[in-house]
Motif scaffolding. Sequence first.
Motif, PDB file in Angstrom:
ATOM      1  N   ASN A 121       1.205  -1.117  -0.111  1.00 31.46           N
ATOM      2  CA  ASN A 121      -0.839   0.459   0.341  1.00 31.46           C
ATOM      3  C   ASN A 121       0.552   1.068   0.225  1.00 31.46           C
ATOM      4  N   TYR A 122       0.155   1.969  -0.645  1.00 32.72           N
ATOM      5  CA  TYR A 122       1.192   3.270  -0.281  1.00 32.72           C
ATOM      6  C   TYR A 122       1.540   3.781   0.860  1.00 32.72           C
ATOM      7  N   ASN A 123       2.592   4.855   1.167  1.00 32.02           N
ATOM      8  CA  ASN A 123       3.192   5.146   2.237  1.00 32.02           C
ATOM      9  C   ASN A 123       3.650   3.823   2.890  1.00 32.02           C
ATOM     10  N   GLU A 124       3.478   2.771   3.244  1.00 29.66           N
ATOM     11  CA  GLU A 124       4.079   1.684   3.492  1.00 29.66           C
ATOM     12  C   GLU A 124       5.136   1.665   4.295  1.00 29.66           C
ATOM     13  N   ALA A 125       5.535   1.336   4.721  1.00 31.85           N
ATOM     14  CA  ALA A 125       7.545   2.148   5.700  1.00 31.85           C
ATOM     15  C   ALA A 125       7.745   0.114   5.345  1.00 31.85           C
ATOM     16  N   VAL A 126       8.920  -0.734   4.250  1.00 37.25           N
ATOM     17  CA  VAL A 126       9.138  -0.998   3.570  1.00 37.25           C
ATOM     18  C   VAL A 126      10.831  -1.759   3.994  1.00 37.25           C
TER      19      VAL A 126
END
Length: 359
Positions: free
Chosen positions: A255-260
């Motif tokens: 998802n958008y803006n997830e920390a990966v």
Amino acid sequence: METTYCLPVQYGKTYLLRLVNAILNEELFFSVAEHNLTIVGTDGAYTKPIITNYIMLTPGQTMDVLLTTNQSPGNYYMAARTFISSPLPFHHGTTTGILQYTTCCHSPFSILQYTSCSNSLLSPLFPTTLPNYKDEAAALTFIRRLRSLANKEYPIDVPKNIDTQIIMTVSLSLLPTPEASCGREIGDRCSASLNNISWVMPYTAILQSYYRHMEQNIFTDDFPDRPPYSYNYTGGNLPSSLSVASQGTKVKVVNYNEAVEIVFQGTNVGGVGDNHPMHLHGYNFYLVGIGLGNFDNETDPKNFNLTDPPYVNTIGVPKNGWAAIRFRATNPGMGMVYALSSRKAYYLGHEYGSHSKEW
């Protein structure tokens, strides 16, 4: 020396060299005879200044380096050679240019004496600090020295709380070839893999198929977050069955803006462990950890650098080692993770797609 690149310089000045590794697969060591280099940036991001007598560039990586001309006027070789950790045969020659002082003495008021590389009476000195092409310790030591500037004027934002963690093996695998093709005989052929999956290029672009709601026929969103098999990834004499990869057009959707966080784990399947240069389209990322052997998800994260890790867009995963990166998914679209390589069918699996559900 008539066809050798020559860089004229004047004594007592500081020059900004913007270097790029423009080859496909191998890292490059670079050094200038009798001169130190000061690294001030990588991949467009400032670093804490590092004074060194050699640097290493991964494929596609850029580096901003300061060079001060403070040596006796003369000719000095600038030299680069590949860093090769693979047991497979590769050319390991050295390429050179010449740093040529154009003043006849140390005084800043002396008359400039311009000469060409072809008619200079001074034979260039070769850098004794250029590492050997198999020097794995020099490669890893250099990478570990890189730090972001990380001050008030140039702050960084390393994700501390991770939403998605992906651990993926990076291997040189085999694919069965049931019939002769491309001049090959029947038998296995080399093809790299991520998590034991070798990428199959679709006829329709993945981003195009996503927009047209055709994804069911083009790709699947089931790229695994973990390797399909747990074994001693960097061990010797691994079972030959581990060398055979599956094939697929698989992506990982976040998802958008997830920390990966992605941990690349090198393997020694087939006895051909190698250093793998990895790149992520559309992103810079923080290299928060790197090491040899098998990644330990319990102990290794305790030693991650979350204070001033380098902010880069290309890294080298050490031979039979691992590298961990972190980034925030703020560039909607399909970002491809792969190795920059020229070997046979050697895309290392485009596997990553991020998109916002608001599209």
